[in-house]
Design a protein around this motif. Structure first.
Motif, mmCIF file in Angstrom:
data_model
loop_
_atom_site.group_PDB
_atom_site.id
_atom_site.type_symbol
_atom_site.label_atom_id
_atom_site.label_comp_id
_atom_site.label_asym_id
_atom_site.label_seq_id
_atom_site.Cartn_x
_atom_site.Cartn_y
_atom_site.Cartn_z
ATOM 1 N N PHE A 1 -2.627 7.357 -6.141
ATOM 2 C CA PHE A 1 -2.421 7.731 -4.746
ATOM 3 C C PHE A 1 -2.139 9.224 -4.623
ATOM 4 O O PHE A 1 -2.722 9.913 -3.779
ATOM 5 N N GLU B 1 0.853 -1.190 0.000
ATOM 6 C CA GLU B 1 0.000 0.000 0.000
ATOM 7 C C GLU B 1 0.887 1.238 0.000
ATOM 8 O O GLU B 1 1.873 1.307 0.751
ATOM 9 N N TRP B 2 0.524 2.209 -0.833
ATOM 10 C CA TRP B 2 1.272 3.458 -0.872
ATOM 11 C C TRP B 2 1.013 4.268 0.386
ATOM 12 O O TRP B 2 -0.082 4.238 0.951
ATOM 13 N N SER B 3 2.023 4.965 0.815
ATOM 14 C CA SER B 3 1.915 5.919 1.916
ATOM 15 C C SER B 3 2.730 7.139 1.525
ATOM 16 O O SER B 3 3.526 7.092 0.582
ATOM 17 N N ASN C 1 -0.741 3.250 -10.341
ATOM 18 C CA ASN C 1 -0.839 3.018 -8.901
ATOM 19 C C ASN C 1 -0.425 4.243 -8.098
ATOM 20 O O ASN C 1 -1.212 4.783 -7.315
ATOM 21 N N LEU C 2 0.809 4.679 -8.292
ATOM 22 C CA LEU C 2 1.270 5.844 -7.547
ATOM 23 C C LEU C 2 0.521 7.091 -7.983
ATOM 24 O O LEU C 2 0.207 7.955 -7.162
ATOM 25 N N ALA D 1 5.868 7.181 -1.006
ATOM 26 C CA ALA D 1 5.719 7.989 -2.221
ATOM 27 C C ALA D 1 6.802 9.061 -2.295
ATOM 28 O O ALA D 1 7.293 9.379 -3.388
ATOM 29 N N CYS E 1 -4.337 12.334 -2.711
ATOM 30 C CA CYS E 1 -3.843 13.005 -1.499
ATOM 31 C C CYS E 1 -4.574 14.333 -1.294
ATOM 32 O O CYS E 1 -4.957 15.004 -2.261
ATOM 33 N N ARG F 1 -0.209 16.654 -0.151
ATOM 34 C CA ARG F 1 0.583 16.809 -1.383
ATOM 35 C C ARG F 1 1.588 17.956 -1.239
ATOM 36 O O ARG F 1 2.739 17.834 -1.661
#
Length: 334
Positions: free
Chosen positions: A144, A98-100, A140-141, A104, A148, A153
């Motif tokens: 995400f 999972e991205w965080s 995917n990224l 990132a 944000c 961001r």
């Protein structure tokens, strides 16, 4: 680094012009090796290592196919998982990636470094361009980042600008003659594709070069590539092992070991560099074989996972139900 005098010429001219900051010079001095001191390897080194590795893995092929008959992919993250807390490793595997924001941030920084190298953009413009490209080009990224909040961001961008600024102040400028590359993917198929070693190098400088029979019996190659991991967080005990694994992949895929490997800690403005030797490669080979055996045993349920409390307990998804983990966290609080 890529030719006989690339790094030396860059260093000499920069020193004469006073163009290198102290931290930049320290980094350059750490990774620079004169051409006549770089090792030359025969043509059969990589094939001999591949043969040794496949012989060691031969007894694991049937079990590996039961775990995944499409090919068992092994990364540095997988090896770190089985050599650390195995229970944590399995829990992460069940949850999936999972991205965080911290994860990132590292990827955005890598892209920003790439853009700053090849386009000459400054930290702010390179970071903005990196985020824009990732949002539009990485499903995917990109999803995400697009999801944000404005505050998240903005905070991510500000952190990346600060890190890229620090990087530019402490890493020497990279002319094209050094052949800098970023986010280079590499993989090795073993035992007919039953095992696949995979990696992605944050930054590479230089390239190997062929030599004639007068320098190596039957000809060979002179090492010239340096593989660098960019670290935006704290040091971990596995950082050197990660790079030795990359050195093994590079040797098997290109046929020539890299000249050196290093972790560059951006916040510290410091690189920890190691020259690659046959002993380093042999160590990486043994650890990889051992790690694959452990990975298969855990994935197949052949044994219960070991619990090894430590700093990762702070973010482990099963820490609340883990006695050793709770004890470690309690001691930390005390």
């Amino acid at each position: 680094m890529t030719s006989a005098t690339a790094a030396e010429t860059a260093s000499t001219s920069a020193a004469g012009a006073g163009a290198l900051l102290p931290a930049q010079r320290a980094t350059l001095d750490a990774i620079r090796v004169p051409r006549d001191e770089r090792p030359v390897y025969g043509r059969d080194l990589a094939e001999a290592m591949r043969g040794d590795l496949e012989a060691e893995l031969a007894g694991l092929t049937d079990d590996a196919r039961e775990v995944d008959n499409r090919g068992l992919w092994i990364s540095k993250r997988d090896l770190n998982g089985v050599f650390g807390c195995e229970a944590h490793h399995l829990a992460d595997a069940d949850i999936g990636f999972e991205w965080s924001v911290p994860i990132a941030r590292g990827t955005v920084l890598h892209k920003a470094v790439e853009l700053s190298i090849h386009s000459g953009l400054g930290p702010v413009d390179a970071t903005d361009a990196a985020v824009e490209r990732l949002v539009s080009g990485d499903e995917n990224l990109g999803g995400f980042l697009a999801g944000c909040s404005p505050g998240e961001r903005a905070d991510l961008v500000a952190n990346c600008v600060a890190l890229l600024t620090r990087f530019s102040e402490s890493f020497p400028r990279m002319p094209r003659s050094w052949r800098p590359t970023s986010e280079m993917k590499a993989r090795v198929r073993l035992c007919g594709g039953t095992f696949v070693l995979s990696g992605k190098y944050d930054l590479t400088l230089g390239t190997p070069e062929p030599v004639g029979a007068q320098e190596a019996v039957g000809g060979g190659s002179r090492a010239g590539k340096v593989i660098i991991d960019l670290k935006t967080g704290s040091r971990t005990p596995t950082d050197p092992e990660d790079l030795r694994f990359y050195a093994l992949i590079e040797t098997l895929s290109v046929g020539v070991p890299p000249l050196g490997i290093g972790s560059f800690y951006v916040a510290e403005s410091r690189i920890e560099h190691e020259l690659v030797t046959p002993e380093v490669l042999a160590s990486a080979l043994r650890r990889t074989v051992d790690g694959i055996g452990r990975y298969i045993a855990l994935a197949s349920g052949a044994r219960e996972p070991r619990r090894s409390p430590g700093p990762a307990c702070r973010w482990c998804p099963i820490s609340s139900d883990c006695g050793p983990g709770q004890d470690w966290l309690a001691e930390l609080d005390d």
